[in-house]
Design an enzyme around this catalytic site. Structure first.
Site, PDB file in Angstrom:
ATOM      1  CE  LYS A  91     -13.613  -4.052   3.014  1.00  0.00           C
ATOM      2  NZ  LYS A  91     -12.878  -3.708   4.224  1.00  0.00           N
ATOM      3  CE  LYS A 148      -4.282  -1.940   1.671  1.00  0.00           C
ATOM      4  NZ  LYS A 148      -5.387  -1.969   2.583  1.00  0.00           N
ATOM      5  CE  LYS A 170      -6.788  -8.813   0.162  1.00  0.00           C
ATOM      6  NZ  LYS A 170      -6.864  -8.300   1.530  1.00  0.00           N
TER       7      LYS A 170
HETATM    8  N1  AQP Z   1     -10.024 -12.066  -0.233  1.00  0.00           N
HETATM    9  C1  AQP Z   1     -10.163 -12.408   1.038  1.00  0.00           C
HETATM   10  N2  AQP Z   1     -10.255 -13.718   1.391  1.00  0.00           N
HETATM   11  C2  AQP Z   1     -10.422 -14.088   2.688  1.00  0.00           C
HETATM   12  N3  AQP Z   1     -10.496 -13.202   3.701  1.00  0.00           N
HETATM   13  C3  AQP Z   1     -10.411 -11.897   3.392  1.00  0.00           C
HETATM   14  N4  AQP Z   1     -10.459 -10.783   4.138  1.00  0.00           N
HETATM   15  C4  AQP Z   1     -10.328  -9.709   3.351  1.00  0.00           C
HETATM   16  N5  AQP Z   1     -10.198 -10.072   2.081  1.00  0.00           N
HETATM   17  C5  AQP Z   1     -10.235 -11.432   2.068  1.00  0.00           C
HETATM   18  C6  AQP Z   1     -10.646 -10.805   5.588  1.00  0.00           C
HETATM   19  O1  AQP Z   1     -11.731  -9.959   5.913  1.00  0.00           O
HETATM   20  C7  AQP Z   1     -11.513  -9.418   7.213  1.00  0.00           C
HETATM   21  C8  AQP Z   1     -11.764  -7.952   7.210  1.00  0.00           C
HETATM   22  O2  AQP Z   1     -10.847  -7.351   6.337  1.00  0.00           O
HETATM   23  P1  AQP Z   1     -10.476  -5.829   6.455  1.00  0.00           P
HETATM   24  O3  AQP Z   1     -11.579  -5.051   6.958  1.00  0.00           O
HETATM   25  O4  AQP Z   1      -9.176  -5.674   7.137  1.00  0.00           O
HETATM   26  O5  AQP Z   1     -10.321  -5.464   4.977  1.00  0.00           O
HETATM   27  P2  AQP Z   1      -9.167  -5.757   4.033  1.00  0.00           P
HETATM   28  O6  AQP Z   1      -8.408  -6.993   4.336  1.00  0.00           O
HETATM   29  O7  AQP Z   1      -8.395  -4.510   3.909  1.00  0.00           O
HETATM   30  O8  AQP Z   1     -10.103  -6.038   2.835  1.00  0.00           O
HETATM   31  P3  AQP Z   1      -9.767  -5.800   1.385  1.00  0.00           P
HETATM   32  O9  AQP Z   1     -10.981  -6.035   0.593  1.00  0.00           O
HETATM   33  O10 AQP Z   1      -8.584  -6.579   0.982  1.00  0.00           O
HETATM   34  O11 AQP Z   1      -9.459  -4.258   1.367  1.00  0.00           O
HETATM   35  P4  AQP Z   1      -8.347  -3.540   0.549  1.00  0.00           P
HETATM   36  O12 AQP Z   1      -8.761  -3.642  -0.864  1.00  0.00           O
HETATM   37  O13 AQP Z   1      -8.387  -2.142   1.085  1.00  0.00           O
HETATM   38  O14 AQP Z   1      -7.041  -4.239   0.813  1.00  0.00           O
HETATM   39  C9  AQP Z   1     -10.086  -9.792   7.604  1.00  0.00           C
HETATM   40  O15 AQP Z   1     -10.120 -10.884   8.507  1.00  0.00           O
HETATM   41  C10 AQP Z   1      -9.461 -10.209   6.314  1.00  0.00           C
HETATM   42  O16 AQP Z   1      -8.446 -11.183   6.500  1.00  0.00           O
END
Ligand code: AQP
Length: 355
Positions: free
Chosen positions: A221, A115, A218
């Site tokens: 979002k 990031k 992965k």
């Molecule tokens: N692709 C995924 N597969 C399994 N678990 C996932 N988590 C996120 N993406 C996956 C799990 O969701 C929980 C909450 O995540 P977060 O709020 O920390 O969001 P994040 O990981 O930042 O989600 P994103 O979608 O991946 O956001 P960006 O795009 O901003 O990086 C956690 O338990 C996470 O492991």
């Protein structure tokens, strides 16, 4: 030898629409764990401002994550559901941990490197670097022992263990002077610890749900393509379109899990089916082995809609009554504050702050 009382903690950031990865990697596990455990589930809004400071509607996003928790089956009466900024002890303990952790530990985190690299370097906040230290505080301010997360969070949880261990070692003499320590085994070593060594709960057939457009990335979002993910709020038609358009290869599904090796997209879709139906991948292949995606995809659409439609319907209903969600979060925060305050009073004493 005494031990820490089992306690589950996890959080989700209010940074956008929840997707199937968040649901299968985290929220579905939260729901299952509450049957046999004391659980604390948090909307981590302090984390939400680390990568992007100004949000259009942070309050609305916070409410929607809380609504997703409840619509998925989390019981806020029996367990605790709240938003992180309402419990200032998280930030207070994070400051102590910022002084325990080493900068190099933070700089090695894959998420930070992803990031903060390239054109984002100028935009990288100090908060993004310290993110794992706040995450450790989220968990340890309750002295929680188990953390259900997706596979992408594994490295951050290892860091939380390193922080807990360094605190326990740095303050050993101080901890011994209080009655707050607990005797635990760390590997073969008996340790008098204040903080537990948290255990990540990552397993299951879809610990890392991958993008529908690229099985090596992965599901996220922040992916520019909405076709890469299934959002919890997608309607049946959209879910169907996204699964039909999901990238696959030309071969039929194998009959054994071994046969998914080197086929990331097939592996991902089978993993999603397995997680949604509470089966193993082998059980799914027992049913669909030898079949083409033209047969498997419609079955996956039906299953995804069957699981997700009631959740999105209930989320919409809950979001129509923000007073109710706010009351749940307020009550949860009161319960969380009482527990976090107990820990912080003890941490202040251990560290030596004059109270
Ligand atoms: N692709 C995924 N597969 C399994 N678990 C996932 N988590 C996120 N993406 C996956 C799990 O969701 C929980 C909450 O995540 P977060 O709020 O920390 O969001 P994040 O990981 O930042 O989600 P994103 O979608 O991946 O956001 P960006 O795009 O901003 O990086 C956690 O338990 C996470 O492991």
């Amino acid at each position: 030898m005494s031990d820490f009382k089992p306690l589950v903690f996890s959080g989700v950031q209010p940074t956008g629409n929840l997707h199937l990865g968040n649901y299968l990697g985290a929220i579905r596990k939260f729901v299952a764990l509450q049957q046999d455990h004391d659980c604390i589930y948090c909307v981590v809004d302090l984390h939400a401002i680390t990568a992007q400071l100004v949000h259009q509607d942070l309050r609305g996003q916070t409410r929607s994550i809380a609504a997703a928790f409840i619509a998925s089956g989390i019981d806020p009466e029996k367990h605790i559901v709240f938003n992180q900024s309402a419990v200032p002890q998280h930030a207070e303990l994070a400051w102590v941990f910022n002084c325990v952790a080493r900068i190099g530990w933070m700089e090695r985190m894959t998420q930070f490197k992803d990031k903060s690299g390239g054109k984002n370097a100028e935009q990288t906040s100090l908060g993004l670097l310290a993110y794992p230290s706040l995450m450790a505080a989220d968990i340890l301010v309750y002295r929680a022992t188990h953390v259900p997360v997706g596979d992408d969070q594994k490295q951050h949880l290892e860091l939380a263990r390193d922080i807990a261990q360094k605190f326990n070692i740095d303050f050993t003499d101080h901890i011994r002077k209080t009655s707050y320590g607990v005797d635990i085994m760390v590997g073969e070593e008996p340790v008098h610890a204040y903080f537990p060594m948290v255990e990540p709960l990552i397993g299951g057939p879809a610990p890392r749900v991958m993008s529908l457009r690229d099985g090596t990335k992965k599901m996220s979002k922040s992916d520019a393509s909405d076709l890469s993910r299934i959002n919890l709020m997608d309607d049946a038609e959209t879910i169907s379109k996204k699964i039909r358009k999901a990238k696959t290869d030309p071969d039929a599904l194998p009959s054994e899990v071994e046969g998914l090796k080197g086929r990331p997209e097939a592996d991902n879709l089978v993993g999603i089916y397995a997680a949604l139906s509470d089966k193993t991948k082998q059980e799914v292949l027992g049913e669909f082995g030898g079949q083409q995606f033209s047969v498997f995809k419609p079955a996956l659409v039906d299953l995804a809609v069957e699981v997700l439609a009631p959740i999105s319907g209930e989320m919409r209903r809950l979001m129509d009554d923000t007073t109710h969600i706010d009351a749940i979060l307020r009550k949860g925060a009161e319960k969380a504050r009482a527990r976090a305050d107990l820990t912080m009073n003890q941490v202040r004493e251990i560290v030596g702050f004059l109270q």
